[in-house]
Design a protein around this motif. Structure first.
Motif, PDB file in Angstrom:
ATOM      1  N   ILE A 414     -71.171 -20.443  45.185  1.00 16.65           N
ATOM      2  CA  ILE A 414     -71.509 -19.629  44.010  1.00 16.65           C
ATOM      3  C   ILE A 414     -72.398 -20.387  43.038  1.00 16.65           C
ATOM      4  N   GLY A 415     -72.064 -21.654  42.791  1.00 16.33           N
ATOM      5  CA  GLY A 415     -72.776 -22.415  41.768  1.00 16.33           C
ATOM      6  C   GLY A 415     -74.156 -22.884  42.165  1.00 16.33           C
ATOM      7  N   TRP A 416     -74.353 -23.197  43.453  1.00 16.00           N
ATOM      8  CA  TRP A 416     -75.605 -23.852  43.848  1.00 16.00           C
ATOM      9  C   TRP A 416     -76.420 -23.100  44.895  1.00 16.00           C
ATOM     10  N   VAL A 417     -75.771 -22.319  45.744  1.00 15.83           N
ATOM     11  CA  VAL A 417     -76.516 -21.610  46.800  1.00 15.83           C
ATOM     12  C   VAL A 417     -76.874 -20.193  46.347  1.00 15.83           C
ATOM     13  N   LEU A 418     -75.853 -19.389  46.026  1.00 10.91           N
ATOM     14  CA  LEU A 418     -76.116 -18.023  45.569  1.00 10.91           C
ATOM     15  C   LEU A 418     -76.472 -17.961  44.085  1.00 10.91           C
ATOM     16  N   LYS A 419     -76.084 -18.990  43.349  1.00  9.06           N
ATOM     17  CA  LYS A 419     -76.280 -19.112  41.898  1.00  9.06           C
ATOM     18  C   LYS A 419     -75.229 -18.277  41.147  1.00  9.06           C
ATOM     19  N   PRO A 420     -74.804 -18.745  39.978  1.00  4.72           N
ATOM     20  CA  PRO A 420     -73.768 -18.050  39.194  1.00  4.72           C
ATOM     21  C   PRO A 420     -74.113 -16.613  38.841  1.00  4.72           C
ATOM     22  N   LYS A 421     -75.415 -16.285  38.827  1.00 10.19           N
ATOM     23  CA  LYS A 421     -75.808 -14.918  38.474  1.00 10.19           C
ATOM     24  C   LYS A 421     -75.200 -13.891  39.428  1.00 10.19           C
ATOM     25  N   THR A 422     -74.869 -14.327  40.639  1.00 10.56           N
ATOM     26  CA  THR A 422     -74.247 -13.419  41.614  1.00 10.56           C
ATOM     27  C   THR A 422     -72.957 -12.833  41.059  1.00 10.56           C
ATOM     28  N   ILE A 423     -72.136 -13.683  40.464  1.00 10.96           N
ATOM     29  CA  ILE A 423     -70.876 -13.227  39.882  1.00 10.96           C
ATOM     30  C   ILE A 423     -71.105 -12.624  38.507  1.00 10.96           C
ATOM     31  N   VAL A 424     -71.991 -13.213  37.734  1.00 11.03           N
ATOM     32  CA  VAL A 424     -72.276 -12.707  36.385  1.00 11.03           C
ATOM     33  C   VAL A 424     -72.763 -11.260  36.449  1.00 11.03           C
ATOM     34  N   GLU A 425     -73.659 -10.979  37.380  1.00  8.24           N
ATOM     35  CA  GLU A 425     -74.179  -9.618  37.530  1.00  8.24           C
ATOM     36  C   GLU A 425     -73.083  -8.643  37.958  1.00  8.24           C
ATOM     37  N   GLU A 426     -72.151  -9.106  38.774  1.00  4.75           N
ATOM     38  CA  GLU A 426     -71.045  -8.252  39.204  1.00  4.75           C
ATOM     39  C   GLU A 426     -70.115  -7.942  38.024  1.00  4.75           C
ATOM     40  N   VAL A 427     -69.860  -8.954  37.221  1.00  2.14           N
ATOM     41  CA  VAL A 427     -68.962  -8.770  36.078  1.00  2.14           C
ATOM     42  C   VAL A 427     -69.559  -7.831  35.035  1.00  2.14           C
ATOM     43  N   THR A 428     -70.887  -7.883  34.878  1.00  2.00           N
ATOM     44  CA  THR A 428     -71.548  -7.128  33.794  1.00  2.00           C
ATOM     45  C   THR A 428     -72.302  -5.891  34.288  1.00  2.00           C
ATOM     46  N   ASN A 430     -71.638  -2.861  34.825  1.00  2.00           N
ATOM     47  CA  ASN A 430     -71.414  -1.575  34.159  1.00  2.00           C
ATOM     48  C   ASN A 430     -71.591  -1.673  32.648  1.00  2.00           C
ATOM     49  N   GLY A 431     -72.269  -2.730  32.233  1.00  2.00           N
ATOM     50  CA  GLY A 431     -72.507  -2.904  30.803  1.00  2.00           C
ATOM     51  C   GLY A 431     -71.397  -3.634  30.074  1.00  2.00           C
ATOM     52  N   GLU A 432     -70.344  -4.095  30.832  1.00  2.00           N
ATOM     53  CA  GLU A 432     -69.272  -4.827  30.176  1.00  2.00           C
ATOM     54  C   GLU A 432     -69.777  -6.176  29.672  1.00  2.00           C
ATOM     55  N   LYS A 433     -69.171  -6.646  28.610  1.00  2.00           N
ATOM     56  CA  LYS A 433     -69.539  -7.938  28.051  1.00  2.00           C
ATOM     57  C   LYS A 433     -68.815  -9.053  28.802  1.00  2.00           C
ATOM     58  N   PHE A 434     -69.504 -10.162  28.944  1.00  2.00           N
ATOM     59  CA  PHE A 434     -68.932 -11.346  29.593  1.00  2.00           C
ATOM     60  C   PHE A 434     -68.998 -12.472  28.559  1.00  2.00           C
ATOM     61  N   GLY A 435     -68.009 -12.499  27.670  1.00  2.00           N
ATOM     62  CA  GLY A 435     -68.035 -13.405  26.533  1.00  2.00           C
ATOM     63  C   GLY A 435     -68.073 -14.875  26.891  1.00  2.00           C
ATOM     64  N   ARG A 436     -67.545 -15.223  28.057  1.00  2.00           N
ATOM     65  CA  ARG A 436     -67.529 -16.635  28.474  1.00  2.00           C
ATOM     66  C   ARG A 436     -68.548 -16.918  29.575  1.00  2.00           C
ATOM     67  N   GLU A 437     -69.651 -16.183  29.568  1.00  2.00           N
ATOM     68  CA  GLU A 437     -70.660 -16.339  30.621  1.00  2.00           C
ATOM     69  C   GLU A 437     -71.217 -17.757  30.687  1.00  2.00           C
ATOM     70  N   LYS A 438     -71.615 -18.307  29.552  1.00  2.00           N
ATOM     71  CA  LYS A 438     -72.194 -19.657  29.545  1.00  2.00           C
ATOM     72  C   LYS A 438     -71.172 -20.688  30.003  1.00  2.00           C
ATOM     73  N   LEU A 439     -69.950 -20.511  29.543  1.00  2.00           N
ATOM     74  CA  LEU A 439     -68.878 -21.411  29.978  1.00  2.00           C
ATOM     75  C   LEU A 439     -68.687 -21.305  31.481  1.00  2.00           C
ATOM     76  N   TYR A 440     -68.721 -20.093  32.007  1.00  2.00           N
ATOM     77  CA  TYR A 440     -68.534 -19.886  33.443  1.00  2.00           C
ATOM     78  C   TYR A 440     -69.606 -20.625  34.248  1.00  2.00           C
ATOM     79  N   VAL A 441     -70.853 -20.505  33.834  1.00  2.00           N
ATOM     80  CA  VAL A 441     -71.959 -21.138  34.561  1.00  2.00           C
ATOM     81  C   VAL A 441     -71.785 -22.651  34.617  1.00  2.00           C
ATOM     82  N   VAL A 442     -71.470 -23.251  33.481  1.00  2.00           N
ATOM     83  CA  VAL A 442     -71.301 -24.707  33.427  1.00  2.00           C
ATOM     84  C   VAL A 442     -70.092 -25.136  34.257  1.00  2.00           C
TER      85      VAL A 442
END
Length: 465
Positions: A414-428, A430-442
């Motif tokens: 997730i972090g290096w091959v597909l990139k975190p955006k794979t999960i971030v895009e899934e979480v968001t 439907n327009g939902e907020k991902f308040g800990r997105e930056k924390l998740y990526v790091v």
């Protein structure tokens, strides 16, 4: 036309099922011991910090993988990236290793519940009672079979009529029972074996307090590793469960919100478990009573504590072991569901067929594990310097080796091959907020893999502190 995939009827059903998986024997017999060993409040503080960072990252990743692919662990990894398909096989093997011995332990819990229900609890206070109980082949096999049958029955009826319905009944009941015992624990008074008079409030204050004056760097590091290990096993990650449950989550559900609620629920139960056990043990057994972990704390120390309470101990004992049984069954159901979901997705078998086949396999393996303390008794040396029976070996391989490797592999994918955006895009999506997105990526790219490597090296006995 492809058959529509089963799904939870509501976000609440998913949250209760996922929380039920997370809340298991580890919360009740391991968390209190570690909290007492590692300075009470210090352990709690570090645990909560890790829940909001380390645990949040792994939970979000696995639930996101499941909902994005609509597949369970065995096929989800390869559908995202074929090079990481091996992680799916590992995620399928892990619950198949854990479930047999988990059902054996669940059988022990059931036996002790019956002991207290039938009024034979005084016998359970003998030092040799537990060893005698688990080394009796007939008793071990019978109670293992009963617990396994209950697990199979829930999974047999599927996601909605089985798992979700069970979770909506057992999880609220579990909370009520634990809160009831906590309130009772805070009101007790007694004298420990050394003659010191103590109260439940004294034990509770010792449980939540932090002695900053005596802290050392080594103690903090040890506490971080212990808390991370406890959390890693507690939240049911790296064993396919959260991917399977995530695959049953509707597309319009709020993933970030669900993860937050699971974090809160699991942490609350763990903290309450400590408040349920530690005050009682300290009042009647003294500080040395908390030196025992795992089966010894649950099946040797607690019966003695309950017997010391007099008449009230009989009632509390029934409620206590019923609470532990509820926690065990919600976790065993999630383990079996992960196994079943994997084979359904991979081989397109019908649920009922897979449940029967998986049940037979678990019964055979569980019987071997149950007899590991009698007919098949062997002392196996392990890399961490300990020796153990069949149950201990399966626990060591699955928890200390395979699970950390699987989690590290997931972070790399997730972090290096597909990139975190794979999960971030899934979480968001439907327009939902991902308040800990930056924390998740790091966390998923850097911090969690490093922490997992440390956990792997220390828990596996490869390096010692």
């Amino acid at each position: 036309m492809a058959k529509k995939r089963s799904s939870f009827s509501s976000s609440l059903g998913f949250i209760l099922a996922a929380a039920g998986s997370a809340v298991g024997l580890g919360n009740i017999w391991r968390f209190p011991y570690l909290a007492a060993k590692d300075g009470g409040g210090l352990f709690i503080l570090i645990y909560i910090i890790l829940v909001l960072t380390f645990g949040f990252t792994l939970l979000t990743s696995e639930i996101g993988i499941g909902r994005k692919t609509k597949q369970s662990q065995l096929t989800a990894y390869s559908s995202l990236n074929k090079s990481f398909g091996w992680l799916g096989y590992m995620a399928q093997i892990i619950p198949m290793m854990i479930l047999p011995y988990y059902c054996v332990i669940g059988g022990w819990v059931l036996k002790y519940l019956i002991v207290f229900l039938t009024g034979d609890e005084i016998a359970a206070t003998r030092d040799d009672y537990f060893v005698g109980a688990i080394s009796d082949p007939g008793s071990a096999i019978i109670f293992n079979c009963i617990f396994l049958f209950a697990t199979i029955l829930v999974v047999y009826f599927g996601v909605n009529k089985g798992i979700e319905k069970m979770s909506k009944i057992l999880m609220p009941a579990l909370v009520v029972l634990i809160v009831g015992i906590v309130i009772f624990s805070l009101t007790i008074h007694g004298t420990d074996p050394s003659g010191v008079e103590r109260s439940g409030i004294d034990g509770f204050l010792g449980y939540i307090s932090i002695d900053f004056s005596s802290l050392t760097f080594k103690q903090v590091v040890t506490t971080v590793i212990d808390a991370m290990g406890q959390l890693f096993y507690s939240i049911s990650v790296a064993m396919g469960i959260m991917i399977s449950y995530g695959s049953y989550l509707n597309d319009d559900a709020d993933v970030a919100g669900a993860v937050g609620k699971i974090e809160i629920f699991d942490t609350l139960i763990a903290l309450l478990a400590g408040a349920m056990i530690i005050p009682s043990v300290l009042v009647f057994m003294g500080p040395e009573g908390m030196e025992k972990s795992g089966p010894s704390l649950m099946f040797v120390i607690m019966p003695k504590v309950l017997a010391s309470m007099g008449v009230a101990g009989k009632v509390v004992g029934v409620i206590f072991f019923l609470t532990v049984l509820f926690a065990a069954i919600t976790s065993s159901v999630s383990l079996l569901e992960a196994i079943v979901a994997g084979f359904i997705d991979r081989f397109k078998w019908k649920r009922k067929k897979v449940v029967v086949v998986a049940g037979i396999f678990t019964l055979i393996m569980g019987t071997i594990v149950a007899l590991g303390y009698s007919i098949f008794y062997i002392e196996f040396p392990m890399p961490n310097g300990n020796t153990g029976q069949i149950l201990d070996v399966l626990d060591y391989i699955s928890n200390n080796l395979l699970m950390p490797i699987l989690a590290i592999g997931t972070c790399i994918m997730i972090g290096w091959v597909l990139k975190p955006k794979t999960i971030v895009e899934e979480v968001t999506k439907n327009g939902e907020k991902f308040g800990r997105e930056k924390l998740y990526v790091v966390m998923v790219k850097f911090i969690v893999p490093i922490l997992l490597c440390i956990l792997f090296l220390t828990s596996g006995g490869i390096i010692k502190l």
